[in-house]
Design an enzyme around this catalytic site. Structure first.
Site, PDB file in Angstrom:
ATOM      1  CB  VAL A   6     -15.879 -21.265   2.517  1.00 46.61           C
ATOM      2  CG1 VAL A   6     -15.116 -20.777   1.277  1.00 46.61           C
ATOM      3  CG2 VAL A   6     -16.638 -22.545   2.189  1.00 46.61           C
ATOM      4  CG  ASP A   7     -15.802 -16.322   5.098  1.00 49.85           C
ATOM      5  OD1 ASP A   7     -15.387 -15.985   3.981  1.00 49.85           O
ATOM      6  OD2 ASP A   7     -16.905 -15.974   5.535  1.00 49.85           O
TER       7      ASP A   7
END
Length: 371
Positions: free
Chosen positions: A169-170
């Site tokens: 997600v990062d």
């Protein structure tokens, strides 16, 4: 001398950990001057995320997203240091930060304050859940994987939701940040004005869920855990072989016919249970049984060779070391060395303005860069 695509850009980087630093490292690889603001003697949290460390004694986590940056130690609670930072901002092109919403405003470096110093600034904020009702929520990758639905479709069984093996997600959010920043830089060429760019982890994940999110939004279908299988394609999963697992990614009927031929069961391609993708999805359990029986007769590496000869997308489940070995064999040059620090190469190739590797991940307290 070869030019770099973004050599005219100066980026002031207030970000820490992963999403922001990954974005600014890629901008640095593309030629931008990136100045990393860090609290003296403390720095980015990932400096202390050890082991492992690389040959220079640097945390490999920190090193993986912080090359091509200059260190600028500054205590943002100190007025003298704040003024030094303001001097940087007066001539910078881009600011990126990922503090909790409201922190930069409290420190005197919110968008309005920075824009007053420099109307051309492109100011990118990365948050976990936006700046409205979710402003107070902490943005950690594992948390967003959980509440954002990714874990609900990841794992072997419905009672074992699983995070991905990397903070994906990062990474997705960092890439979205770059897209927004470069779009704003292009727009500035026409308007002469900068603007604010906002990305958040939850929205980035929902976008990154692509077909799985589309199944819900477009058809009201709530996807679930299928292990290594695919909800809409078969055979598109992991199978056992004589020694280790093999991934098979058959995406159409032509490939399935080639797959069946390679397995020595060409008749499967005309069997009404398997002749079309929709039929194969409907009969995936029986198809998996037949395919597994054949694949168990040889090793994964043997099948890799056989299936490649038939142009069937397939490959063994490699370790990360084996993945780098494969990339090297394929001529992709996946590793670079920067001032004694071995790094993963930037994946972007530009024919006229190539990426460059100029600076190793910075030490915390080197001399302050000049403006």
């Amino acid at each position: 001398m070869t030019r770099s695509a973004l050599e005219a850009l100066t980026v002031v980087d207030f970000s820490r950990v992963l999403a922001g630093p990954y974005a600014t490292m890629l901008l640095g690889d593309l030629g931008a001057r990136v100045i990393k603001i860090e609290r003296p003697r403390v720095g980015d949290e990932t400096r202390a995320w050890t082991p492992p460390v690389d040959a220079t004694g640097t945390s490999t986590y920190f090193a993986s997203v912080n090359r091509n940056k200059e260190a600028f130690p500054a205590d943002l609670a100190d007025e003298g240091d704040r003024e030094r930072v303001r001097e940087l901002l007066r001539t910078a092109d881009v600011v990126i930060e990922n503090f909790r919403a409201g922190t930069m405003e409290r420190l005197g470096f919110g968008y309005d304050e920075v824009r007053a110093l420099n109307p051309r600034i492109v100011y990118c904020s990365i948050t976990g859940f936006g700046t409205a009702e979710g402003a107070a929520l902490p943005g950690f990758d594992l948390l967003v994987q959980a509440v954002g639905g990714l874990m609900s479709i990841t794992g072997q069984t419905p009672d074992q939701p699983t995070k991905t093996g990397v903070a994906v997600v990062d990474v997705i959010t960092g890439l979205h940040a770059i897209t927004g920043i470069l779009a704003a830089v292009v727009a500035r060429e026409a308007t002469g004005e900068g603007q604010r760019v906002e990305v958040n982890l939850l929205s980035s994940l929902l976008s990154g869920l692509v077909n799985q999110a589309g199944a819900y939004v477009g058809a009201g279908v709530v996807p679930g855990i299928l292990g290594n299988a695919h909800p809409s394609i078969a055979p598109y999963e992991v199978f056992e072989t004589a020694d280790r697992p093999l991934a098979v990614a058959v995406g159409n009927d032509r490939q399935f016919a080639a797959f069946a031929t390679a397995l020595g069961v060409a008749g499967l391609a005309t069997d009404e249970r398997f002749a079309t993708n929709a039929a194969r999805v409907a009969h995936r359990t029986e198809l998996k049984r037949i395919v597994t029986e054949r694949l168990m007769q040889r090793s994964a590496d043997e099948w890799f060779d056989v299936l490649n000869e038939h142009s069937v997308p397939a490959g063994p489940i490699n370790t990360i070391a084996e993945a780098f070995e494969l990339a090297t064999r394929l001529g992709l040059e996946p590793i670079v060395e920067v001032e004694g620090s071995r790094q993963v190469a930037n994946p972007i190739t530009l024919s006229a303005t190539p990426v460059s590797y100029r600076l190793a991940p910075p030490r915390l307290d080197p001399p302050t860069p000049s403006n």
